[in-house]
Design a protein around this motif. Structure first.
Motif, mmCIF file in Angstrom:
data_model
loop_
_atom_site.group_PDB
_atom_site.id
_atom_site.type_symbol
_atom_site.label_atom_id
_atom_site.label_comp_id
_atom_site.label_asym_id
_atom_site.label_seq_id
_atom_site.Cartn_x
_atom_site.Cartn_y
_atom_site.Cartn_z
ATOM 1 N N THR A 74 39.072 34.890 49.133
ATOM 2 C CA THR A 74 38.950 33.440 49.016
ATOM 3 C C THR A 74 40.211 32.757 49.506
ATOM 4 O O THR A 74 41.294 33.356 49.516
ATOM 5 C CB THR A 74 38.676 33.026 47.558
ATOM 6 O OG1 THR A 74 38.460 31.606 47.506
ATOM 7 C CG2 THR A 74 39.851 33.390 46.654
ATOM 8 N N ASP A 81 41.269 40.720 45.965
ATOM 9 C CA ASP A 81 41.047 41.264 44.629
ATOM 10 C C ASP A 81 42.023 40.659 43.623
ATOM 11 O O ASP A 81 43.239 40.736 43.798
ATOM 12 C CB ASP A 81 41.190 42.782 44.642
ATOM 13 C CG ASP A 81 40.033 43.442 45.382
ATOM 14 O OD1 ASP A 81 39.182 42.712 45.924
ATOM 15 O OD2 ASP A 81 39.984 44.681 45.407
ATOM 16 N N LYS A 125 37.806 31.932 36.419
ATOM 17 C CA LYS A 125 37.587 33.268 35.870
ATOM 18 C C LYS A 125 38.634 34.284 36.330
ATOM 19 O O LYS A 125 38.862 35.281 35.656
ATOM 20 C CB LYS A 125 36.188 33.759 36.247
ATOM 21 C CG LYS A 125 35.055 33.021 35.560
ATOM 22 C CD LYS A 125 33.710 33.627 35.940
ATOM 23 C CE LYS A 125 32.571 32.940 35.210
ATOM 24 N NZ LYS A 125 31.248 33.516 35.590
ATOM 25 N N GLU A 126 39.224 34.046 37.500
ATOM 26 C CA GLU A 126 40.153 35.026 38.055
ATOM 27 C C GLU A 126 41.508 34.394 38.329
ATOM 28 O O GLU A 126 41.602 33.233 38.719
ATOM 29 C CB GLU A 126 39.579 35.639 39.337
ATOM 30 C CG GLU A 126 38.285 36.407 39.100
ATOM 31 C CD GLU A 126 37.718 36.999 40.369
ATOM 32 O OE1 GLU A 126 38.245 36.696 41.465
ATOM 33 O OE2 GLU A 126 36.745 37.757 40.282
ATOM 34 N N THR A 142 40.892 30.986 40.408
ATOM 35 C CA THR A 142 39.764 30.707 41.297
ATOM 36 C C THR A 142 39.056 29.455 40.792
ATOM 37 O O THR A 142 39.272 29.004 39.663
ATOM 38 C CB THR A 142 38.792 31.892 41.324
ATOM 39 O OG1 THR A 142 38.438 32.244 39.976
ATOM 40 C CG2 THR A 142 39.426 33.090 42.008
ATOM 41 N N SER A 185 47.492 37.332 43.486
ATOM 42 C CA SER A 185 46.372 37.985 44.175
ATOM 43 C C SER A 185 46.466 37.756 45.678
ATOM 44 O O SER A 185 45.452 37.721 46.377
ATOM 45 C CB SER A 185 45.039 37.429 43.647
ATOM 46 O OG SER A 185 44.929 37.623 42.262
ATOM 47 N N VAL A 239 40.596 43.446 39.408
ATOM 48 C CA VAL A 239 39.160 43.603 39.659
ATOM 49 C C VAL A 239 38.847 43.436 41.138
ATOM 50 O O VAL A 239 39.590 42.800 41.881
ATOM 51 C CB VAL A 239 38.345 42.580 38.842
ATOM 52 C CG1 VAL A 239 38.503 42.834 37.352
ATOM 53 C CG2 VAL A 239 38.748 41.149 39.198
ATOM 54 N N GLU A 240 37.730 44.026 41.531
ATOM 55 C CA GLU A 240 37.238 43.797 42.880
ATOM 56 C C GLU A 240 36.580 42.433 42.932
ATOM 57 O O GLU A 240 35.739 42.104 42.097
ATOM 58 C CB GLU A 240 36.229 44.870 43.275
ATOM 59 C CG GLU A 240 35.719 44.693 44.697
ATOM 60 C CD GLU A 240 34.725 45.769 45.087
ATOM 61 O OE1 GLU A 240 34.606 46.024 46.296
ATOM 62 O OE2 GLU A 240 34.065 46.317 44.195
ATOM 63 N N SER A 241 36.993 41.625 43.877
ATOM 64 C CA SER A 241 36.422 40.288 44.006
ATOM 65 C C SER A 241 36.373 39.901 45.475
ATOM 66 O O SER A 241 36.927 40.587 46.333
ATOM 67 C CB SER A 241 37.237 39.273 43.202
ATOM 68 O OG SER A 241 38.595 39.315 43.577
ATOM 69 N N SER A 242 35.708 38.823 45.746
ATOM 70 C CA SER A 242 35.538 38.387 47.132
ATOM 71 C C SER A 242 36.785 37.673 47.639
ATOM 72 O O SER A 242 37.443 36.959 46.873
ATOM 73 C CB SER A 242 34.342 37.446 47.242
ATOM 74 O OG SER A 242 33.156 38.102 46.842
#
Length: 400
Positions: A307, A335, A354-355, A350, A372, A302-305
Motif C-alpha cells: 500500500t 507486510d 488495523k495495521e 493503514t 512497514s 503479518v502478510e498484507s497487501s
C-alpha cells in the motif's frame, strides 16, 4: 508479501567496480563511496612513500613499505603520469607538483588480469592502472586522472588516513566518525539489491536503503556516522547509539532470521538506552514475523497487501512533518504489524486502522521504532527516502 521490483537501476552511471577498479575506467566517481566500500573492493592495499619524482618526464617511483591487505610482492611502483587527462584540473603536471620525495602514500588496488588502483596522498585521490605483461606489476603503471569527487570519501593527511585504514581492517567501526557523532549500525545487504549491477563478491553490497540513510549527514548540531554490516550477529552493537534493521533483515519469505542470542542482544541494547529502528519485514500466511527481539506485548508481523495509503495519528504529526511533510500516497509499505499495546506510540496506520505503518515502544532507557517500509529497490527506497530522513531525525531527538 515480497514483490520483486522490475525497476532497473539506470541512474548510477558508474559503479565502484567499473569506475574504481576496472581497466576501462577513466571516468570520474559519481556517487559518494564509504571508506569501507573502498577497502572491500580491493584485493590489495599497500603503504609506501614517494621515492623520487621526475617533473620533466612526468614520472615517479613509489617505495612499497608495507602490505596492509593482501600480498603484493612489490618493492616499488613505477608511475607514468604522462598518460593522464590534460583537463579539468586533473593534469599530470598538477599531480607531479603535489608529489614530493618522502611523502607517504596509500595505494588501493584490485588485481585481476591487470591492476586497477586508486591512490591517495595528502587530500588527493588519483587513479592508476597496469597490465600484466612480461614484466608483471613491476612495469610502469599509467595515470588516468585526479578524482576530486573522492574527497567525499576521505580528505585529510595521509598518515591520519593510514591509521583509519589499519583500524578498519582490524574490525573497528566508526574510527573516522566526528567527535560526538551519533553512531548508527545498519544491518542490510542480505535480502535487497546492492547499488550496482555487480555481484557482492567485490564489495560489501551497500544497498539503496543504506545510501538513503547516509544522505542524512547531521541532525541539529550532531553529525551522524553510519557503519554497514551484513552479519546478523551485530558486531560492535554495544558501541552504537542506534541500530537500523534493514528491509527483510528480520524475516524474508517468511523465514525468521534472528537467533535467540541476537534477540537478547537487541533487547539489552534498547534497555540500556539504544534506539532500534525496524524497517519492513516479510511474513507469509503460515509464518507471521516473530518479535523475540521486541520486549513485551503481542505485536506480530503479518502478510498484507502493498500500500501507499495511510492515516497519520495525532501522535505522529511531528514525525510526518519534520523535516519533510509526508502525505498519504507518498510512501511504499508492505507486510505490516498487528496487535500493538495500549502503551505503544502509534504514528501511522493503514486506512482501516488495523495495521501499523509506523509506531514506537519504549523499553528501559531506549526505544523501538517499528515501520512497514518497503525498501526493496531503488525506486521504492527513493520514494521512502523523505520518511527515512524523518525517522532518523525523530530517533536522534529521542536519544538520552
Amino acid at each position: 508479501m515480497r514483490f520483486m521490483s522490475n525497476f532497473i537501476a539506470v541512474c548510477l552511471v558508474f559503479c565502484l567496480i567499473s569506475v574504481l577498479f576496472t581497466p576501462t575506467a577513466s571516468a570520474f566517481i559519481e556517487r559518494e563511496y564509504t571508506i569501507r566500500e573502498v577497502l572491500d573492493a580491493c584485493t590489495n592495499i599497500v603503504f609506501g612513500k614517494v621515492e623520487s619524482v621526475d617533473k620533466g618526464r612526468l614520472r615517479g617511483v613509489i617505495t612499497v613499505e608495507k602490505d596492509v591487505k593482501g600480498k603484493s610482492e612489490l618493492k616499488e611502483i613505477k608511475m607514468n603520469f604522462a598518460t593522464g587527462h590534460y583537463k579539468r584540473g586533473t593534469s599530470p603536471q598538477k599531480l607531479v607538483k603535489l608529489l614530493k620525495p618522502g611523502m607517504p602514500i596509500i595505494v588501493f588496488y584490485r588485481e585481476h588480469y591487470g591492476i586497477d588502483s586508486m591512490c591517495f596522498i595528502d587530500d588527493t585521490w588519483f587513479q592508476m592502472r597496469a597490465y600484466r605483461g612480461r614484466y608483471g606489476a613491476g612495469g610502469w603503471w599509467t595515470f588516468t586522472h585526479i578524482d576530486p569527487m573522492m574527497s567525499r570519501t576521505f580528505e585529510g593527511k595521509t598518515k591520519a588516513f593510514q591509521k583509519i585504514v589499519r583500524d578498519m581492517l582490524a574490525g573497528k567501526m566508526w574510527v573516522a566518525a566526528p567527535k560526538n557523532a551519533v553512531k548508527v549500525l545498519v544491518l542490510t545487504g542480505n535480502s535487497t539489491y546492492p547499488t550496482w549491477g555487480q555481484t557482492p563478491v567485490y564489495t560489501n553490497a551497500a544497498t539503496y536503503e543504506y545510501q538513503a540513510l547516509r544522505s542524512v549527514k547531521e541532525v541539529g548540531k550532531r553529525a551522524i556516522a553510519y557503519e554497514l554490516t551484513k552479519e546478523h550477529a551485530l558486531p560492535q552493537l554495544k558501541n552504537a547509539d542506534m541500530l537500523w534493521i534493514g528491509y527483510e533483515e528480520i524475516s524474508s519469505y517468511g523465514r525468521y532470521l534472528l537467533s535467540s542470542k541476537v534477540e537478547k542482544k537487541v533487547k539489552t541494547f534498547v534497555k540500556n538506552g539504544g534506539i532500534v529502528v525496524v524497517a519492513g519485514q516479510d511474513s507469509s500466511a503460515e509464518k507471521p514475523c516473530a518479535t523475540g527481539w521486541l520486549q513485551g506485548g503481542k505485536l506480530i508481523g503479518v502478510e498484507s497487501s502493498p500500500t501507499q495509503d495511510f492515516v497519520v495519528t495525532e501522535a505522529g504529526q511531528s514525525l510526518f512533518n519534520t523535516p519533510n511533510r509526508i502525505v498519504s500516497g507518498k510512501i511504499f509499505a508492505d507486510d505490516a504489524w498487528m496487535g500493538w499495546d495500549r502503551d505503544d506510540a502509534i504514528f501511522a496506520t493503514t486506512n482501516d486502522n488495523k495495521e501499523l505503518i509506523v509506531g514506537a515502544r519504549k523499553y528501559g532507557k531506549g526505544l523501538y521504532i517499528i515501520t512497514s517500509l518497503r525498501n526493496d529497490s531503488q525506486y521504492t527506497t527513493s520514494v521512502n527516502k523523505p520518511l527515512i530522513e524523518n525517522i532518523v531525525h525523530y530517533a536522534v531527538s529521542q536519544l538520552k
